[in-house]
Design an enzyme around this catalytic site. Structure first.
Site, short mmCIF file in Angstrom:
data_model
loop_
_atom_site.label_atom_id
_atom_site.label_comp_id
_atom_site.label_asym_id
_atom_site.label_seq_id
_atom_site.Cartn_x
_atom_site.Cartn_y
_atom_site.Cartn_z
CD1 TRP A 183 -2.57 1.85 0.48
CD2 TRP A 183 -1.39 2.38 2.30
NE1 TRP A 183 -2.94 3.12 0.86
CE2 TRP A 183 -2.24 3.47 1.98
CE3 TRP A 183 -0.56 2.48 3.42
CZ2 TRP A 183 -2.27 4.64 2.73
CZ3 TRP A 183 -0.58 3.66 4.18
CH2 TRP A 183 -1.44 4.72 3.83
CD GLU A 225 -4.68 -1.59 1.63
OE1 GLU A 225 -3.49 -1.70 2.01
OE2 GLU A 225 -5.63 -1.47 2.42
CE LYS A 227 -6.78 5.53 3.02
NZ LYS A 227 -5.86 5.60 4.15
CG ASP A 258 -8.75 -1.33 3.99
OD1 ASP A 258 -9.83 -1.01 4.52
OD2 ASP A 258 -7.67 -1.33 4.60
CG HIS A 261 -8.89 1.62 1.68
ND1 HIS A 261 -7.62 1.27 1.32
CD2 HIS A 261 -8.82 2.00 2.99
CE1 HIS A 261 -6.80 1.42 2.35
NE2 HIS A 261 -7.50 1.85 3.38
CG HIS A 285 -5.98 -4.83 4.49
ND1 HIS A 285 -5.11 -3.78 4.46
CD2 HIS A 285 -5.22 -5.94 4.66
CE1 HIS A 285 -3.88 -4.23 4.59
NE2 HIS A 285 -3.91 -5.54 4.70
CG ASP A 293 -10.69 5.91 11.30
OD1 ASP A 293 -9.49 6.19 11.12
OD2 ASP A 293 -11.07 4.85 11.80
CG ASP A 295 -7.67 2.01 9.23
OD1 ASP A 295 -7.64 0.94 8.61
OD2 ASP A 295 -7.22 3.07 8.77
CG ASP A 325 -5.51 -2.17 7.79
OD1 ASP A 325 -4.93 -1.77 8.82
OD2 ASP A 325 -5.49 -1.54 6.70
C1 RNT Z 1 -4.01 2.34 4.84
C2 RNT Z 1 -4.05 0.93 4.40
C3 RNT Z 1 -2.95 0.06 4.92
C4 RNT Z 1 -2.59 0.33 6.37
C5 RNT Z 1 -1.70 -0.73 6.99
C6 RNT Z 1 -1.13 -0.29 8.28
O1 RNT Z 1 -5.13 3.04 4.53
O2 RNT Z 1 -5.28 0.37 4.72
O3 RNT Z 1 -3.26 -1.26 4.68
O4 RNT Z 1 -3.72 0.50 7.16
O5 RNT Z 1 -0.75 -1.12 6.09
ZN ZN Z 2 -5.55 -1.70 4.53
#
Ligand code: RNT
Ligand code: ZN
Length: 416
Positions: A183, A225, A227, A258, A261, A285, A293, A295, A325
């Site tokens: 990423w 990955e 985003k 993810d 994302h 992920h 946010d 995460d 993640d």
């Molecule tokens: C960031 C990505 C990535 C990170 C990790 C820590 O937006 O999701 O995967 O969160 O690598």
């Molecule tokens: Zn991620």
């Protein structure tokens, strides 16, 4: 009493044509890759830098953060002892233990992860890996592999190559495929004029990384990955969905979805079967987006369940790598791991327990029955099955694990 609850719950599933014991066995065989970075707020072990950058941030200052590899591994051991089911551990390159060695990320080797390899060998756990293209002076301008500065690009290309070799060493040492996620945080806070050049440079740099060395796919599976945006990188992300998916398909590598994302109404659960029409495997992920946010600790919500349903109902167990993640420093970090990973395991088990008859309603075009049965399944007696699963796996049940974390907090974490 416990067993009586289990027997009664089992009757419900029996009556719906579900073999509870087979579901438990299958769930236990499906590995979930637990991310190391929940334990220390994505700080890493290199001894430099203060935490995440590049559009991601850990908020909160709950006491007891692991400050070195031994503390982090102890916390991971504690968490694992409270989580049922199959597991792998996912490391980031920033978790190298350098022991005073003055080397940068373009010079890391598997030797710098020897403690992790020993740890994984002892526990018979496979290791996954992540390149760390953030939290570094060369990432401060917001561009890494797509930087206009060749020196910076070359540094990160070398990092990418090193990480693939480290992944290869993990694969060999542990006899399990190492899935490497790449990423890159590259992007602009505000509206760019030239959206082409950074993307072209990103593709060129990725080609330099992946073209450098042929590595057996039994040892390493690479994934890129995408985003939508990050904090401070709101207007333009180089590695957008289209760029990364196109890259993965044309280069024969994997794509990472993810859950945090995409636009809020887009769900990755609906993307899995689409993407798998065109590539052999996909990396997830699993995360939880809340507004901007991406995460938060994963909860047992509809989307988590939908993701696991997609994997199990479609028989994608060998084609979907399940990585997690998320990072939260506002609550006990070990508890955050346990809650999130247990939720992923719960959703997985529930997917295995889903009556196949619901599908038959659909095939019979009886959508009334499909909806009625989908809703009936939501109130199926899962809790007694889950507690029995935890018991068979030798871990505490739902009402018991928090006390173990509290004790650990008192004995170990509070003394840091
Ligand atoms: C960031 C990505 C990535 C990170 C990790 C820590 O937006 O999701 O995967 O969160 O690598
Ligand atoms: Zn991620």
């Amino acid at each position: 009493m416990d067993n009586k609850a289990f027997e009664m719950a089992k009757e419900w599933y029996d009556a719906h044509g579900v073999d509870v014991n087979a579901a438990m066995d299958a769930a236990a065989k499906t590995a979930i890759s637990m991310h190391c970075w929940q334990g220390d707020d994505v700080v890493g072990l290199e001894g430099v830098g203060g935490g995440a950058s590049g559009g991601i941030a850990t908020t909160g200052n709950y006491p007891g953060r692991a400050r070195n590899g031994d503390e982090l591994r102890a916390d991971i051991d504690k968490a694992i002892s409270l989580i049922p089911g199959g597991k792998k551990l996912s490391l980031h390159a920033s978790y190298a233990e350098l022991h005073g060695k003055k080397i940068d990320r373009d010079a890391y080797t598997a030797e710098d992860f020897s403690e992790w390899i020993d740890w994984a060998k002892d526990r018979k756990v496979g290791l996954d890996f992540n390149t760390t293209f953030f939290s570094h002076p060369y990432a401060e301008d917001g561009f890494t592999l797509s930087s206009p500065d060749k020196k910076i690009r070359d540094f990160w290309i070398e990092h990418g190559k090193r990480c693939r070799e480290i992944g290869e060493a993990f694969g060999k040492a542990l006899g399990q495929t190492c899935v490497i996620n790449h990423w890159m945080p590259d992007g602009y806070k505000d509206t760019p004029e030239d959206t082409v050049a950074p993307r072209a440079r990103m593709v060129e740099s990725l080609d330099a990384i992946f073209g450098a060395k042929e590595i057996s796919k039994d040892l390493v599976q690479d994934a890129v990955e995408s985003k939508l945006f990050g904090i401070g990188v709101e207007s333009y992300t180089v590695g957008s969905h289209e760029l990364m998916m196109g890259y993965a398909i044309t280069r024969g590598i994997l794509y990472t979805l993810d859950a945090g994302h995409f636009h809020p109404t887009e769900k990755i659960s609906d993307k899995i079967s689409a993407i798998l029409q065109f590539m052999p495997k996909v990396l997830l992920h699993v995360s939880r987006g809340v507004r901007w946010d991406s995460d938060h600790v994963i909860t047992l919500d509809d989307e988590l369940q939908a993701i696991m349903n997609q994997i199990v109902i479609n028989g994608y167990q060998d084609r979907v790598y399940i990585g997690l993640d998320y990072f939260d420093a506002s609550i006990n970090r070990v508890a955050a791991w346990v809650i999130g990973v247990r939720n992923a395991q719960k959703a997985l088990l529930r997917a295995y327990l889903r009556p196949a008859s619901i599908r038959q309603d659909e095939y019979a075009m009886d959508y009334t029955a499909r909806l009625a049965h989908q809703e009936a399944y939501k109130v199926a007696p899962f809790s007694a099955i889950w507690d029995e699963y935890c018991k068979r796996q030798g871990v505490p049940g739902e009402g018991e694990w928090l006390d173990c974390v509290r004790q650990y907090e008192k004995d170990v974490m509070s003394k840091r």
